[in-house]
Design a protein around this motif. Structure first.
Motif, mmCIF file in Angstrom:
data_model
loop_
_atom_site.group_PDB
_atom_site.id
_atom_site.type_symbol
_atom_site.label_atom_id
_atom_site.label_comp_id
_atom_site.label_asym_id
_atom_site.label_seq_id
_atom_site.Cartn_x
_atom_site.Cartn_y
_atom_site.Cartn_z
ATOM 1 N N LEU A 30 37.821 37.631 42.366
ATOM 2 C CA LEU A 30 36.903 37.008 43.275
ATOM 3 C C LEU A 30 35.449 37.527 42.850
ATOM 4 C CD1 LEU A 30 38.928 37.470 46.810
ATOM 5 C CD2 LEU A 30 38.514 35.565 45.379
ATOM 6 N N SER A 31 35.216 38.247 42.029
ATOM 7 C CA SER A 31 33.924 38.837 41.724
ATOM 8 C C SER A 31 32.849 37.417 41.516
ATOM 9 C CB SER A 31 33.993 39.646 40.700
ATOM 10 O OG SER A 31 32.799 40.235 40.288
ATOM 11 N N LYS A 74 32.338 34.810 43.406
ATOM 12 C CA LYS A 74 32.962 33.710 43.981
ATOM 13 C C LYS A 74 32.324 33.808 45.217
ATOM 14 C CE LYS A 74 35.883 32.701 40.735
ATOM 15 N NZ LYS A 74 35.833 31.652 39.877
ATOM 16 N N LYS A 75 32.081 32.505 46.117
ATOM 17 C CA LYS A 75 31.840 32.135 47.208
ATOM 18 C C LYS A 75 33.094 31.713 48.081
ATOM 19 C CE LYS A 75 27.558 30.211 45.901
ATOM 20 N NZ LYS A 75 26.531 29.011 45.598
ATOM 21 N N VAL A 76 33.226 32.539 49.025
ATOM 22 C CA VAL A 76 34.304 32.291 50.150
ATOM 23 C C VAL A 76 34.075 32.179 51.498
ATOM 24 C CG1 VAL A 76 36.662 33.585 50.842
ATOM 25 C CG2 VAL A 76 35.492 33.946 48.427
ATOM 26 N N PHE A 79 37.515 40.956 50.735
ATOM 27 C CA PHE A 79 36.794 39.854 49.507
ATOM 28 C C PHE A 79 35.491 40.675 49.197
ATOM 29 C CE2 PHE A 79 39.292 35.795 50.915
ATOM 30 C CZ PHE A 79 40.372 36.269 50.695
ATOM 31 N N GLU A 104 36.006 43.226 46.934
ATOM 32 C CA GLU A 104 36.340 42.716 45.534
ATOM 33 C C GLU A 104 35.137 41.783 44.916
ATOM 34 O OE1 GLU A 104 39.367 42.241 43.829
ATOM 35 O OE2 GLU A 104 40.042 43.736 45.280
ATOM 36 N N ALA A 127 33.178 39.409 46.071
ATOM 37 C CA ALA A 127 32.996 37.985 46.640
ATOM 38 C C ALA A 127 31.569 37.944 47.568
ATOM 39 C CB ALA A 127 34.072 37.353 47.259
ATOM 40 N N GLN A 128 31.043 36.910 47.497
ATOM 41 C CA GLN A 128 29.959 36.418 48.532
ATOM 42 C C GLN A 128 30.608 35.680 49.929
ATOM 43 O OE1 GLN A 128 27.434 33.964 46.181
ATOM 44 N NE2 GLN A 128 25.740 35.886 46.410
ATOM 45 N N VAL A 129 30.669 36.334 50.937
ATOM 46 C CA VAL A 129 31.720 35.669 51.942
ATOM 47 C C VAL A 129 30.786 35.201 53.041
ATOM 48 C CG1 VAL A 129 33.507 36.245 53.494
ATOM 49 C CG2 VAL A 129 33.538 37.640 51.205
ATOM 50 N N ASN A 161 26.687 41.336 51.016
ATOM 51 C CA ASN A 161 27.407 40.131 50.774
ATOM 52 C C ASN A 161 28.376 39.513 51.477
ATOM 53 O OD1 ASN A 161 26.751 40.073 47.984
ATOM 54 N ND2 ASN A 161 28.164 41.608 47.279
ATOM 55 N N TRP A 205 23.776 30.899 50.574
ATOM 56 C CA TRP A 205 24.354 30.805 49.345
ATOM 57 C C TRP A 205 24.595 29.147 48.783
ATOM 58 C CZ3 TRP A 205 27.735 34.507 51.822
ATOM 59 C CH2 TRP A 205 27.153 35.831 51.687
#
Length: 92
Positions: free
Chosen positions: A5-6, A8-10, A27, A30, A32-34, A54, A79
């Motif tokens: 998930l590095s 990634k947008k979640v 996340f 990990e 990710a941008q959440v 993040n 984002w």
């Protein structure tokens, strides 16, 4: 654990508490941008303050199509557009 998930947008709904909050924390850890949402603005603000840069929280009622579209289009998070993807199910 590496979930890939590095960077990634979640999006996580119900992310201000409980299982949703635990998912957001995982996340973010990990890489990710959440963008997370919940119905209550107070819980969102509190969670965002604790989760760091993040994670971005916003109050969204996921039963309201207009609010969900605003979240997807980037109008309520920093984002940009979010492309929905469904996670694969694993049956044992």
């Amino acid at each position: 654990m590496d979930l890939g998930l590095s960077g990634k947008k979640v999006v996580v709904s119900g992310g201000s508490r409980g299982i949703g909050r635990a998912i957001v924390e995982l996340f973010v850890a990990e890489g990710a941008q959440v963008a997370f949402c919940a119905r209550g603005a107070g819980g969102v603000v509190s969670a965002q303050q604790e989760l760091g840069d993040n994670a971005f929280g916003t109050a969204v009622d996921v039963t309201n199509a207009v609010e969900v579209q605003q979240l997807r289009s980037g109008n309520s998070q920093p984002w940009g557009n979010i492309t929905p993807r469904r996670l694969p199910s694993r049956h044992h």
